[in-house]
Scaffold this motif. Sequence first.
Motif, PDB file in Angstrom:
ATOM      1  N   TYR A  38       7.536   2.710  -9.856  1.00 23.64           N
ATOM      2  CA  TYR A  38       8.501   3.104  -8.828  1.00 23.64           C
ATOM      3  C   TYR A  38       8.190   4.502  -8.298  1.00 23.64           C
ATOM      4  O   TYR A  38       7.828   4.649  -7.141  1.00 23.64           O
ATOM      5  N   THR A  39       8.262   5.500  -9.161  1.00 17.07           N
ATOM      6  CA  THR A  39       7.980   6.877  -8.727  1.00 17.07           C
ATOM      7  C   THR A  39       6.804   7.501  -9.466  1.00 17.07           C
ATOM      8  O   THR A  39       6.582   8.701  -9.361  1.00 17.07           O
ATOM      9  N   ASP A  40       6.037   6.682 -10.205  1.00 17.04           N
ATOM     10  CA  ASP A  40       4.948   7.252 -11.006  1.00 17.04           C
ATOM     11  C   ASP A  40       3.563   7.031 -10.410  1.00 17.04           C
ATOM     12  O   ASP A  40       2.561   7.368 -11.042  1.00 17.04           O
ATOM     13  N   TYR A  41       3.470   6.481  -9.216  1.00 24.33           N
ATOM     14  CA  TYR A  41       2.152   6.372  -8.578  1.00 24.33           C
ATOM     15  C   TYR A  41       1.686   7.767  -8.166  1.00 24.33           C
ATOM     16  O   TYR A  41       2.454   8.538  -7.572  1.00 24.33           O
TER      17      TYR A  41
ATOM     18  N   LEU B 220       0.817  -1.216   0.000  1.00 22.93           N
ATOM     19  CA  LEU B 220       0.000   0.000   0.000  1.00 22.93           C
ATOM     20  C   LEU B 220       0.850   1.266   0.000  1.00 22.93           C
ATOM     21  O   LEU B 220       0.490   2.272  -0.613  1.00 22.93           O
ATOM     22  N   PHE B 221       1.998   1.223   0.684  1.00 25.04           N
ATOM     23  CA  PHE B 221       2.880   2.395   0.699  1.00 25.04           C
ATOM     24  C   PHE B 221       3.622   2.510  -0.633  1.00 25.04           C
ATOM     25  O   PHE B 221       3.953   3.600  -1.090  1.00 25.04           O
ATOM     26  N   LEU B 222       3.899   1.386  -1.241  1.00 29.19           N
ATOM     27  CA  LEU B 222       4.534   1.379  -2.557  1.00 29.19           C
ATOM     28  C   LEU B 222       3.656   2.114  -3.572  1.00 29.19           C
ATOM     29  O   LEU B 222       4.145   2.936  -4.352  1.00 29.19           O
ATOM     30  N   SER B 223       2.360   1.830  -3.542  1.00 34.74           N
ATOM     31  CA  SER B 223       1.453   2.391  -4.538  1.00 34.74           C
ATOM     32  C   SER B 223       0.799   3.695  -4.109  1.00 34.74           C
ATOM     33  O   SER B 223       0.133   4.349  -4.914  1.00 34.74           O
ATOM     34  N   ASN B 224       0.990   4.063  -2.847  1.00 35.98           N
ATOM     35  CA  ASN B 224       0.432   5.314  -2.328  1.00 35.98           C
ATOM     36  C   ASN B 224       1.518   6.065  -1.570  1.00 35.98           C
ATOM     37  O   ASN B 224       1.672   5.917  -0.357  1.00 35.98           O
TER      38      ASN B 224
ATOM     39  N   PRO C 259      -9.536   7.308  -0.931  1.00 36.03           N
ATOM     40  CA  PRO C 259      -9.328   6.089  -1.726  1.00 36.03           C
ATOM     41  C   PRO C 259      -7.840   5.841  -1.950  1.00 36.03           C
ATOM     42  O   PRO C 259      -7.031   6.779  -1.974  1.00 36.03           O
ATOM     43  N   LEU C 260      -7.491   4.580  -2.151  1.00 27.26           N
ATOM     44  CA  LEU C 260      -6.097   4.197  -2.350  1.00 27.26           C
ATOM     45  C   LEU C 260      -5.839   3.789  -3.791  1.00 27.26           C
ATOM     46  O   LEU C 260      -6.699   3.185  -4.438  1.00 27.26           O
ATOM     47  N   ASN C 261      -4.654   4.127  -4.291  1.00 28.82           N
ATOM     48  CA  ASN C 261      -4.224   3.600  -5.589  1.00 28.82           C
ATOM     49  C   ASN C 261      -4.080   2.083  -5.495  1.00 28.82           C
ATOM     50  O   ASN C 261      -3.649   1.554  -4.468  1.00 28.82           O
ATOM     51  N   LYS C 262      -4.374   1.389  -6.566  1.00 27.17           N
ATOM     52  CA  LYS C 262      -4.132  -0.038  -6.628  1.00 27.17           C
ATOM     53  C   LYS C 262      -2.699  -0.289  -7.072  1.00 27.17           C
ATOM     54  O   LYS C 262      -2.192   0.382  -7.963  1.00 27.17           O
ATOM     55  N   TYR C 263      -2.056  -1.246  -6.440  1.00 29.41           N
ATOM     56  CA  TYR C 263      -0.689  -1.560  -6.835  1.00 29.41           C
ATOM     57  C   TYR C 263      -0.696  -2.517  -8.024  1.00 29.41           C
ATOM     58  O   TYR C 263      -1.635  -3.287  -8.231  1.00 29.41           O
TER      59      TYR C 263
END
Length: 315
Positions: A305-308, A271-275, A287-291
């Motif tokens: 990597y850095t585009d979320y 979740l931290f990777l994608s948000n 709402p959260l981004n989906k990984y």
Amino acid sequence: MSKHGGIAASTVPLLTPYKMGAFDLSHRVVLAPLTRTRSYNNVPQPHAILYYQQRTTIGGLLIAEATGVSDTAQGYKDTPGIWTKEQVEAWKPIVDGVHAKGGIFFCQIWHVGRVSNHRFDGVEIHGAHGYLIDQFFKDQVNGRTDKYGGSLENRCRFGLEVVEAVVDEIGAGKVGMRLSPFANYWESSDSNPGALGLYMAHALNKIGILYCHTVEPRMITFVDKVETPNSLRAMRDAFKGTFIVAGGYGREDGNAAVSSGYADLVAYGRLFLSNPDLPRRFEIDAPLNKYNRDTFYISDPVVGYTDYPFLSSVV
């Protein structure tokens, strides 16, 4: 209301401050160590500065991806190291970037027990996931007949010697350890994981390390989450330092873990990777981004990597 117009941080358990030894944390959402395979030839790259800065908040704790401390420690392509001068110098601007935004940065080391650079805020020793130290812990894979095998005390001896070596180098107040006693990563399991976890909690108390970072029993592999009656409560009650839990947490069960006293801090990986702004999203229940798992381990310095996107760019 917060200055951003969201829920006041004090009403969200995960967003309450916490004193971890000498470190004043502004919230309890921790970036878990995540292998990203973007350190080409085992050298941290400039694109990691942005990656970690994106996930930095003032007073937030970040744990760097697993970092090898010898040329024999690496198990995956393009994972970072810290055993050469070039690698140490490459880490410095990354650490500086996190510090510039007010973050607290621990380096997770695996395979052996020395760290090459004291500019890092602390060190997390990787004693989980079926890697070297965990292989000593687990009786299903440790077939040794010397003082490092057989009894629970013997199987834990090597891992504790590593901890003591690191503590001797940088001090107990800068050392944490990650454990996964209940897990079966790489077919590395134990016949009595509860006893293993308790033994390590008590042993780490004697050494006096800063925190114990433990993977939930429900995470039996890297991706499989199962319902299980096992709990980390006994370990949590036994360990006297900061207790961090990880393993498939979301906002609600993370808040419950903190508010109930089950954990002091909660580590988030996917979740931290994608948000990159996960604490902010938790604050206002956004709402959260989906990984995208397909981009977890590719070598692209941007994609996955850095585009979320940050919340401000999607609302």
